[in-house]
Design a protein around this motif. Structure first.
Motif, PDB file in Angstrom:
ATOM      1  N   ASN A 281       0.927  -1.111  -0.040  1.00 20.90           N
ATOM      2  CA  ASN A 281      -0.051   0.078  -0.023  1.00 20.90           C
ATOM      3  C   ASN A 281       0.596   1.205   0.054  1.00 20.90           C
ATOM      4  OD1 ASN A 281      -2.742  -1.292   0.131  1.00 20.90           O
ATOM      5  ND2 ASN A 281      -2.198  -1.801   2.306  1.00 20.90           N
ATOM      6  N   ARG A 282       2.107   0.976   0.326  1.00 19.29           N
ATOM      7  CA  ARG A 282       3.075   2.238   0.181  1.00 19.29           C
ATOM      8  C   ARG A 282       3.482   2.493  -1.189  1.00 19.29           C
ATOM      9  NH1 ARG A 282       5.411   2.950   6.119  1.00 19.29           N
ATOM     10  NH2 ARG A 282       4.043   1.510   7.178  1.00 19.29           N
ATOM     11  N   ARG A 283       4.146   3.726  -1.365  1.00 21.78           N
ATOM     12  CA  ARG A 283       4.469   4.077  -2.720  1.00 21.78           C
ATOM     13  C   ARG A 283       5.864   5.063  -2.613  1.00 21.78           C
ATOM     14  NH1 ARG A 283       1.337   1.048  -3.618  1.00 21.78           N
ATOM     15  NH2 ARG A 283      -0.524   1.083  -4.809  1.00 21.78           N
ATOM     16  N   VAL A 284       6.464   4.678  -3.754  1.00 26.38           N
ATOM     17  CA  VAL A 284       7.756   5.371  -3.971  1.00 26.38           C
ATOM     18  C   VAL A 284       7.914   5.932  -5.426  1.00 26.38           C
ATOM     19  CG1 VAL A 284      10.365   5.153  -4.012  1.00 26.38           C
ATOM     20  CG2 VAL A 284       9.034   3.724  -2.562  1.00 26.38           C
ATOM     21  N   LEU A 285       8.149   7.353  -5.378  1.00 25.71           N
ATOM     22  CA  LEU A 285       8.057   8.019  -6.482  1.00 25.71           C
ATOM     23  C   LEU A 285       9.383   8.594  -6.801  1.00 25.71           C
ATOM     24  CD1 LEU A 285       4.630  10.013  -6.068  1.00 25.71           C
ATOM     25  CD2 LEU A 285       5.070   7.782  -7.246  1.00 25.71           C
ATOM     26  N   GLY A 286       9.600   8.834  -8.341  1.00 24.50           N
ATOM     27  CA  GLY A 286      10.953   9.483  -8.748  1.00 24.50           C
ATOM     28  C   GLY A 286      10.965  10.667  -9.111  1.00 24.50           C
ATOM     29  N   VAL A 287      11.726  11.266  -9.840  1.00 23.07           N
ATOM     30  CA  VAL A 287      11.970  12.681 -10.336  1.00 23.07           C
ATOM     31  C   VAL A 287      11.948  12.452 -11.964  1.00 23.07           C
ATOM     32  CG1 VAL A 287      12.956  13.462  -8.410  1.00 23.07           C
ATOM     33  CG2 VAL A 287      14.399  12.747 -10.102  1.00 23.07           C
ATOM     34  N   ILE A 288      12.282  11.412 -12.477  1.00 24.67           N
ATOM     35  CA  ILE A 288      12.580  11.413 -13.990  1.00 24.67           C
ATOM     36  C   ILE A 288      11.381  11.307 -14.794  1.00 24.67           C
ATOM     37  CG2 ILE A 288      13.764  10.054 -15.817  1.00 24.67           C
ATOM     38  CD1 ILE A 288      15.822   9.054 -14.207  1.00 24.67           C
ATOM     39  N   ARG A 289      10.335  10.596 -14.401  1.00 29.44           N
ATOM     40  CA  ARG A 289       9.081  10.358 -15.377  1.00 29.44           C
ATOM     41  C   ARG A 289       8.347  11.922 -15.289  1.00 29.44           C
ATOM     42  NH1 ARG A 289       6.784   6.618 -18.741  1.00 29.44           N
ATOM     43  NH2 ARG A 289       4.684   7.147 -19.112  1.00 29.44           N
ATOM     44  N   PRO A 290       8.162  12.655 -14.078  1.00 27.03           N
ATOM     45  CA  PRO A 290       7.527  13.890 -14.322  1.00 27.03           C
ATOM     46  C   PRO A 290       8.485  14.813 -15.162  1.00 27.03           C
ATOM     47  CG  PRO A 290       7.628  13.126 -11.827  1.00 27.03           C
ATOM     48  CD  PRO A 290       8.398  12.125 -12.744  1.00 27.03           C
ATOM     49  N   THR A 291       9.526  14.953 -14.966  1.00 23.90           N
ATOM     50  CA  THR A 291      10.316  15.829 -15.776  1.00 23.90           C
ATOM     51  C   THR A 291      10.234  15.385 -17.583  1.00 23.90           C
ATOM     52  OG1 THR A 291      12.085  15.886 -14.316  1.00 23.90           O
ATOM     53  CG2 THR A 291      12.683  16.750 -16.361  1.00 23.90           C
ATOM     54  N   VAL A 292      10.163  14.077 -17.699  1.00 28.54           N
ATOM     55  CA  VAL A 292      10.253  13.718 -19.231  1.00 28.54           C
ATOM     56  C   VAL A 292       8.744  14.003 -19.772  1.00 28.54           C
ATOM     57  CG1 VAL A 292       9.923  11.364 -20.622  1.00 28.54           C
ATOM     58  CG2 VAL A 292      11.829  11.770 -19.243  1.00 28.54           C
ATOM     59  N   GLU A 293       7.754  14.030 -19.189  1.00 28.68           N
ATOM     60  CA  GLU A 293       6.348  14.104 -18.987  1.00 28.68           C
ATOM     61  C   GLU A 293       6.485  15.648 -19.612  1.00 28.68           C
ATOM     62  OE1 GLU A 293       3.903  12.754 -15.986  1.00 28.68           O
ATOM     63  OE2 GLU A 293       3.936  10.570 -16.725  1.00 28.68           O
ATOM     64  N   ALA A 294       7.109  16.483 -18.899  1.00 29.25           N
ATOM     65  CA  ALA A 294       6.944  18.046 -19.015  1.00 29.25           C
ATOM     66  C   ALA A 294       7.775  18.398 -20.214  1.00 29.25           C
ATOM     67  CB  ALA A 294       7.276  18.635 -17.561  1.00 29.25           C
ATOM     68  N   VAL A 295       8.902  17.997 -20.394  1.00 30.74           N
ATOM     69  CA  VAL A 295       9.814  18.250 -21.474  1.00 30.74           C
ATOM     70  C   VAL A 295       9.408  18.187 -22.739  1.00 30.74           C
ATOM     71  CG1 VAL A 295      11.320  16.278 -21.489  1.00 30.74           C
ATOM     72  CG2 VAL A 295      12.287  18.755 -21.890  1.00 30.74           C
ATOM     73  N   GLY A 296       8.721  17.061 -23.036  1.00 32.84           N
ATOM     74  CA  GLY A 296       8.181  16.422 -24.364  1.00 32.84           C
ATOM     75  C   GLY A 296       7.111  17.561 -24.951  1.00 32.84           C
ATOM     76  N   ALA A 297       6.354  18.416 -24.274  1.00 34.62           N
ATOM     77  CA  ALA A 297       5.654  19.458 -24.685  1.00 34.62           C
ATOM     78  C   ALA A 297       6.337  20.914 -24.807  1.00 34.62           C
ATOM     79  CB  ALA A 297       4.351  19.557 -23.757  1.00 34.62           C
ATOM     80  N   MET A 298       7.805  20.861 -24.444  1.00 34.13           N
ATOM     81  CA  MET A 298       8.286  22.210 -24.394  1.00 34.13           C
ATOM     82  C   MET A 298       9.234  22.382 -25.798  1.00 34.13           C
ATOM     83  SD  MET A 298       9.462  22.485 -20.506  1.00 34.13           S
ATOM     84  CE  MET A 298      10.192  24.086 -20.904  1.00 34.13           C
ATOM     85  N   THR A 299       9.683  21.036 -26.345  1.00 36.04           N
ATOM     86  CA  THR A 299      10.582  21.051 -27.244  1.00 36.04           C
ATOM     87  C   THR A 299       9.957  21.572 -28.793  1.00 36.04           C
ATOM     88  OG1 THR A 299      12.321  20.166 -28.627  1.00 36.04           O
ATOM     89  CG2 THR A 299      10.593  18.804 -27.521  1.00 36.04           C
ATOM     90  N   ARG A 300      10.524  22.470 -29.468  1.00 36.08           N
ATOM     91  CA  ARG A 300       9.724  22.686 -30.838  1.00 36.08           C
ATOM     92  C   ARG A 300      10.619  21.942 -31.922  1.00 36.08           C
ATOM     93  NH1 ARG A 300      10.703  26.903 -27.928  1.00 36.08           N
ATOM     94  NH2 ARG A 300      12.678  27.450 -29.216  1.00 36.08           N
ATOM     95  N   SER A 301      12.024  21.764 -31.746  1.00 34.87           N
ATOM     96  CA  SER A 301      12.708  21.366 -32.685  1.00 34.87           C
ATOM     97  C   SER A 301      13.006  19.808 -32.524  1.00 34.87           C
ATOM     98  CB  SER A 301      14.262  21.845 -32.317  1.00 34.87           C
ATOM     99  OG  SER A 301      14.758  21.289 -31.401  1.00 34.87           O
ATOM    100  N   LYS A 302      12.363  19.278 -31.404  1.00 36.12           N
ATOM    101  CA  LYS A 302      12.588  17.787 -31.150  1.00 36.12           C
ATOM    102  C   LYS A 302      13.708  17.162 -30.877  1.00 36.12           C
ATOM    103  CE  LYS A 302       7.821  17.283 -31.714  1.00 36.12           C
ATOM    104  NZ  LYS A 302       7.081  17.224 -30.745  1.00 36.12           N
ATOM    105  N   HIS A 303      14.781  18.300 -30.367  1.00 38.54           N
ATOM    106  CA  HIS A 303      16.058  18.110 -30.041  1.00 38.54           C
ATOM    107  C   HIS A 303      16.169  18.501 -28.660  1.00 38.54           C
ATOM    108  CE1 HIS A 303      17.877  16.695 -34.042  1.00 38.54           C
ATOM    109  NE2 HIS A 303      16.825  17.298 -34.439  1.00 38.54           N
ATOM    110  N   ILE A 304      16.544  17.647 -27.702  1.00 35.88           N
ATOM    111  CA  ILE A 304      16.697  18.019 -26.139  1.00 35.88           C
ATOM    112  C   ILE A 304      17.931  17.523 -25.613  1.00 35.88           C
ATOM    113  CG2 ILE A 304      15.839  17.178 -24.028  1.00 35.88           C
ATOM    114  CD1 ILE A 304      13.183  17.007 -25.086  1.00 35.88           C
ATOM    115  N   GLY A 305      18.618  18.364 -24.969  1.00 38.14           N
ATOM    116  CA  GLY A 305      19.827  18.042 -24.214  1.00 38.14           C
ATOM    117  C   GLY A 305      19.623  17.864 -23.054  1.00 38.14           C
ATOM    118  N   LEU A 306      20.576  16.785 -22.454  1.00 43.87           N
ATOM    119  CA  LEU A 306      20.475  16.503 -20.965  1.00 43.87           C
ATOM    120  C   LEU A 306      22.030  16.785 -20.356  1.00 43.87           C
ATOM    121  CD1 LEU A 306      19.208  15.008 -18.598  1.00 43.87           C
ATOM    122  CD2 LEU A 306      20.207  12.855 -19.574  1.00 43.87           C
ATOM    123  N   LEU A 307      22.078  17.384 -19.202  1.00 49.09           N
ATOM    124  CA  LEU A 307      23.090  17.747 -18.385  1.00 49.09           C
ATOM    125  C   LEU A 307      22.886  16.892 -17.059  1.00 49.09           C
ATOM    126  CD1 LEU A 307      23.350  21.578 -18.833  1.00 49.09           C
ATOM    127  CD2 LEU A 307      24.942  19.868 -19.943  1.00 49.09           C
TER     128      LEU A 307
END
Length: 282
Positions: free
Chosen positions: A103-129
């Motif tokens: 019944n407990r849950r563990v969440l991460g930070v990658i999935r929310p970031t990925v969901e948000a960034v896909g809607a932001m790029t216009r060129s469809k080219h993303i950089g990751l630092l």
């Protein structure tokens, strides 16, 4: 994996875990978005950094910290650490939660970031630092391609950034050199990049420096606000978990290392004085 153990069943605080200090940038945004909840922050500073360690070691360390937060009453834990999210989250969710408490849950930070960034790029080219560990895990490209198979992801490992930040040298000329070097290398690798993700929770402290090196048309995506809004949405959609999180607007900080050092260094990340407590994971 240890046998199933008895954990507290009563409602409790939301646990925020990181291998060090970077998760404080996530915690700050979460508390701004959801100020009414109780929180426990656990930094495994005695064993940081996680970024250079193997998958097996990161999984073992992360599971120990998650289990400790469960024992302290947390019903929900956020891995505010990209390396832990990349190397341990899936195994803990699929293999360990059914044994610890389904019944407990563990969440991460990658999935929310990925969901948000896909809607932001216009060129469809993303950089990751990101750290070397996060880059080597390939977690960001894999998650992005699950949702957006037409997006090109170019990654740049920045091994010097975390040590510079944790030693409070991120405003120095030495930091300028390494930030410029990594940003220029990323842009040279793909000149079509129009959106850059900061794939480490430390990196918001370098955000102004990074932006000063970029053309105005390139956006920089920091994780704190994204993760905070994602958590708020999660609690709204999962009322059974929301009811298991206490609300007294409190926060406690724990470190596996020196509490004096943690309390002092945390001021680099938070604009408030804190008093940390020591914790053993045994």
């Amino acid at each position: 994996m240890k046998e199933k153990q008895k954990l507290p069943e009563a409602p409790g605080p939301i646990g925020i875990f990181d291998s060090g200090y970077g998760g404080l940038t996530i915690l700050e945004k979460i508390r701004t978005e959801l100020p009414e909840y109780d929180y426990i922050y656990l930094g495994d500073n005695a064993r940081t950094p996680y970024g250079t360690r193997s998958f097996d070691v990161v999984y073992k360390f992360t599971l120990e910290c998650v289990t400790k937060l469960f024992e302290m009453g947390c019903q929900l834990v956020v891995l505010a650490c990209n390396t832990a999210s990349a190397k341990a989250l899936r195994s803990i969710q699929q293999r360990d939660l059914p044994l610890l408490d389904a019944n407990r849950r563990v969440l991460g930070v990658i999935r929310p970031t990925v969901e948000a960034v896909g809607a932001m790029t216009r060129s469809k080219h993303i950089g990751l630092l990101a750290t070397s560990g996060t880059v080597q895990s390939n977690s960001y490209p894999l998650e992005i391609h699950k949702l957006h198979d037409d997006i090109v992801v170019t990654s740049e490992a920045c091994p010097m950034w975390v040590p510079l930040i944790e030693n409070n040298e991120h405003k120095s000329e030495g930091a300028d050199y390494f930030v410029r070097k990594n940003v220029e290398h990323l842009l040279a690798a793909d000149p079509k990049i129009d959106t850059i993700m900061l794939g480490c929770t430390h990196y918001p402290l370098l955000e102004d420096k990074i932006k000063s090196l970029l053309p105005k048309e390139i956006s920089v995506v920091s994780q704190g606000e994204i993760v905070a809004k994602s958590l708020a949405d999660y609690l709204q959609r999962h009322t059974e978990m929301e009811s298991r999180c206490t609300k007294n607007a409190s926060i406690r900080y724990f470190s596996t290392e020196s509490v004096e050092k943690f309390s002092s260094s945390a001021s680099v990340f938070l604009n408030e004085k804190i008093v940390a407590e020591h914790i053993d994971l045994e």
